[in-house]
Design an enzyme around this catalytic site. Sequence first.
Site, mmCIF file in Angstrom:
data_model
loop_
_atom_site.group_PDB
_atom_site.id
_atom_site.type_symbol
_atom_site.label_atom_id
_atom_site.label_comp_id
_atom_site.label_asym_id
_atom_site.label_seq_id
_atom_site.Cartn_x
_atom_site.Cartn_y
_atom_site.Cartn_z
ATOM 1 N N ARG A 282 -12.328 -8.534 -20.127
ATOM 2 C CA ARG A 282 -11.237 -8.765 -21.096
ATOM 3 C C ARG A 282 -11.665 -9.726 -22.212
ATOM 4 O O ARG A 282 -10.854 -10.490 -22.731
ATOM 5 C CB ARG A 282 -9.974 -9.305 -20.405
ATOM 6 C CG ARG A 282 -9.361 -8.389 -19.381
ATOM 7 C CD ARG A 282 -8.846 -7.084 -19.987
ATOM 8 N NE ARG A 282 -8.153 -6.328 -18.999
ATOM 9 C CZ ARG A 282 -8.750 -5.487 -18.143
ATOM 10 N NH1 ARG A 282 -10.055 -5.279 -18.202
ATOM 11 N NH2 ARG A 282 -8.048 -4.824 -17.246
ATOM 12 N N SER B 51 -0.566 -5.839 -18.182
ATOM 13 C CA SER B 51 -0.858 -7.106 -17.487
ATOM 14 C C SER B 51 -0.708 -8.267 -18.468
ATOM 15 O O SER B 51 -1.337 -8.270 -19.519
ATOM 16 C CB SER B 51 -2.296 -7.106 -16.964
ATOM 17 O OG SER B 51 -2.476 -6.027 -16.103
ATOM 18 N N GLU C 229 -3.458 -12.733 -20.955
ATOM 19 C CA GLU C 229 -4.283 -11.667 -21.528
ATOM 20 C C GLU C 229 -3.725 -11.251 -22.895
ATOM 21 O O GLU C 229 -4.455 -10.869 -23.803
ATOM 22 C CB GLU C 229 -4.263 -10.476 -20.550
ATOM 23 C CG GLU C 229 -5.178 -9.356 -20.933
ATOM 24 C CD GLU C 229 -5.181 -8.223 -19.898
ATOM 25 O OE1 GLU C 229 -5.434 -8.488 -18.708
ATOM 26 O OE2 GLU C 229 -4.931 -7.081 -20.307
HETATM 27 C C1 LIG Z 1 2.059 -0.348 -20.271
HETATM 28 C C2 LIG Z 1 0.772 -0.988 -20.706
HETATM 29 C C3 LIG Z 1 -0.374 -0.830 -19.936
HETATM 30 C C4 LIG Z 1 -1.570 -1.419 -20.336
HETATM 31 N N1 LIG Z 1 -2.671 -1.236 -19.546
HETATM 32 C C5 LIG Z 1 -3.854 -1.797 -19.901
HETATM 33 C C6 LIG Z 1 -5.018 -1.602 -19.094
HETATM 34 O O1 LIG Z 1 -4.994 -0.891 -18.089
HETATM 35 N N2 LIG Z 1 -6.156 -2.212 -19.470
HETATM 36 C C7 LIG Z 1 -6.246 -2.988 -20.597
HETATM 37 O O2 LIG Z 1 -7.332 -3.516 -20.881
HETATM 38 N N3 LIG Z 1 -5.153 -3.176 -21.390
HETATM 39 C C8 LIG Z 1 -3.970 -2.606 -21.073
HETATM 40 N N4 LIG Z 1 -2.861 -2.799 -21.856
HETATM 41 C C9 LIG Z 1 -2.958 -3.642 -23.063
HETATM 42 C C10 LIG Z 1 -3.150 -2.833 -24.387
HETATM 43 O O3 LIG Z 1 -2.816 -1.489 -24.209
HETATM 44 C C11 LIG Z 1 -4.572 -2.932 -24.916
HETATM 45 O O4 LIG Z 1 -4.962 -4.273 -25.075
HETATM 46 C C12 LIG Z 1 -4.753 -2.201 -26.249
HETATM 47 O O5 LIG Z 1 -6.109 -2.153 -26.595
HETATM 48 C C13 LIG Z 1 -3.965 -2.858 -27.385
HETATM 49 O O6 LIG Z 1 -4.046 -2.006 -28.523
HETATM 50 P P1 LIG Z 1 -3.065 -2.206 -29.741
HETATM 51 O O7 LIG Z 1 -3.509 -1.303 -30.817
HETATM 52 O O8 LIG Z 1 -1.663 -2.066 -29.314
HETATM 53 O O9 LIG Z 1 -3.394 -3.730 -30.122
HETATM 54 P P2 LIG Z 1 -2.391 -4.793 -30.752
HETATM 55 O O10 LIG Z 1 -1.442 -5.255 -29.707
HETATM 56 O O11 LIG Z 1 -1.824 -4.295 -32.016
HETATM 57 O O12 LIG Z 1 -3.406 -5.974 -31.072
HETATM 58 C C14 LIG Z 1 -3.999 -6.721 -30.041
HETATM 59 C C15 LIG Z 1 -4.911 -7.776 -30.670
HETATM 60 O O13 LIG Z 1 -5.994 -7.138 -31.334
HETATM 61 C C16 LIG Z 1 -5.997 -7.444 -32.732
HETATM 62 N N5 LIG Z 1 -6.356 -6.190 -33.423
HETATM 63 C C17 LIG Z 1 -5.749 -4.991 -33.304
HETATM 64 N N6 LIG Z 1 -6.394 -4.055 -34.016
HETATM 65 C C18 LIG Z 1 -7.423 -4.691 -34.627
HETATM 66 C C19 LIG Z 1 -8.461 -4.267 -35.507
HETATM 67 N N7 LIG Z 1 -8.569 -2.995 -35.940
HETATM 68 N N8 LIG Z 1 -9.374 -5.194 -35.920
HETATM 69 C C20 LIG Z 1 -9.272 -6.487 -35.522
HETATM 70 N N9 LIG Z 1 -8.314 -6.942 -34.691
HETATM 71 C C21 LIG Z 1 -7.400 -6.052 -34.245
HETATM 72 C C22 LIG Z 1 -4.593 -7.920 -33.044
HETATM 73 O O14 LIG Z 1 -4.588 -8.802 -34.156
HETATM 74 C C23 LIG Z 1 -4.214 -8.596 -31.744
HETATM 75 O O15 LIG Z 1 -4.742 -9.911 -31.693
HETATM 76 C C24 LIG Z 1 -1.632 -2.195 -21.504
HETATM 77 C C25 LIG Z 1 -0.476 -2.361 -22.295
HETATM 78 C C26 LIG Z 1 0.709 -1.736 -21.908
HETATM 79 C C27 LIG Z 1 1.932 -1.895 -22.776
#
Ligand SMILES: Cc1cc2nc3c(=O)[nH]c(=O)nc-3n(C[C@H](O)[C@H](O)[C@H](O)COP(=O)(O)OP(=O)(O)OC[C@H]3O[C@@H](n4cnc5c(N)ncnc54)[C@H](O)[C@@H]3O)c2cc1C
Length: 337
Positions: free
Chosen positions: A164, A237, A333
């Site tokens: 992570r 998580s 996380e």
């Molecule tokens: C139901 C559920 C289940 C999940 N299961 C998992 C799992 O099994 N494993 C896991 O690892 N995670 C899991 N997650 C967490 C999440 O899905 C991941 O972390 C995912 O990669 C977040 O993507 P996002 O586009 O929504 O990021 P965001 O929430 O929009 O951003 C997250 C962070 O990344 C930064 N960011 C986003 N895009 C960029 C970019 N292009 N360049 C630079 N910075 C950026 C943002 O500023 C922020 O700090 C889960 C979440 C949910 C809701």
Amino acid sequence: MKLQKNISLQPYHSFACEESATFYTAVQTKEALIEAIAWAKSNLQSYLVLGSGSNILFTKQYNGLVIKMEITGIQKLQESPSEVLLQVGAGENWTHFVSYCVQKSWGGLENLSLIPGTVGAAPIQNIGAYGVEVGEHILSVDAYDTVQSEWVTISQLDCGFSYRESIFKKEVNRFIICSVQFKLSKQPLLRTDYGAIKAVLHDRGIRNPSVESIANAVIFIRSSKLPDPKKLGNAGSFFKNPMITKTLYDQLILQFPSLIAYPINDNTYKIAAGWLIEACGWKGVTKDQVGCYKDQALIIVNYGATKGKTIFDFSEAIIQSVKVKFGVMLEREVSIL
Ligand SMILES: Cc1cc2nc3c(=O)[nH]c(=O)nc-3n(C[C@H](O)[C@H](O)[C@H](O)COP(=O)(O)OP(=O)(O)OC[C@H]3O[C@@H](n4cnc5c(N)ncnc54)[C@H](O)[C@@H]3O)c2cc1C
């Protein structure tokens, strides 16, 4: 550049609280991204890149420019009899991209099926599930370095991937990821060692699993145990599984024989944060419309809280009780803003 002022961030993050942002824009090209950053710098505004908001908690109004990443596209760079190299836009939906690869039987990402979010956010916390981390299949990342004001290509090694973690998470907001290069296999080494996957394949009578049957098993497991963020606000998580020293592990296991832990090396153990939280009695508890999910203590769910701060305070209470009972400090996380 289409700029919106004082907009609610509720539709843009999975906790769906009612925090707002002073400015908001969406970018579909690299040029638009540069323009947005230049605008923020010249107007002395801070900025934040947002994917689909599934790993972020806004605890207050965001005073600055929210830049929604919408650069899309999947491009095949190379193909050989054994592997395929792809370049994928940061704004592509992660789940759609994984399904696309699974349909073509390109292996590597199938265990990461159904994780919400965008492709560009996947390297940030090196998303992982069911024994696989995305960093294993990333060749390089194209990003805009906002410190040096230049485009950079960062190799897998230089991304600093670990559990992570990555350089992108350590140097918050320095690199804006625009595309990710993946190396996928046409003869993949399938990862079925995770207990729940094994059980589903067994129940389905599948002895020689394919990329598709593993993806289907993962989708089935995730759909049956995780809350759907479209129906119940959450970010998956909320906490990382903490790493502790062997000395602390030896003390804890004597006192709590059912503690779930895995040795990482001779001196380090990773312990299950969900077990610690559950042992403190949090599972299923709700306060101020925020709850610890009934089926998985690692997940904090929003039953209707309008303020992100209420969710943050709930997470803080969990951290404190785990610290008091076990002497272990949980780390969030989810990105907190
Ligand atoms: C139901 C559920 C289940 C999940 N299961 C998992 C799992 O099994 N494993 C896991 O690892 N995670 C899991 N997650 C967490 C999440 O899905 C991941 O972390 C995912 O990669 C977040 O993507 P996002 O586009 O929504 O990021 P965001 O929430 O929009 O951003 C997250 C962070 O990344 C930064 N960011 C986003 N895009 C960029 C970019 N292009 N360049 C630079 N910075 C950026 C943002 O500023 C922020 O700090 C889960 C979440 C949910 C809701």
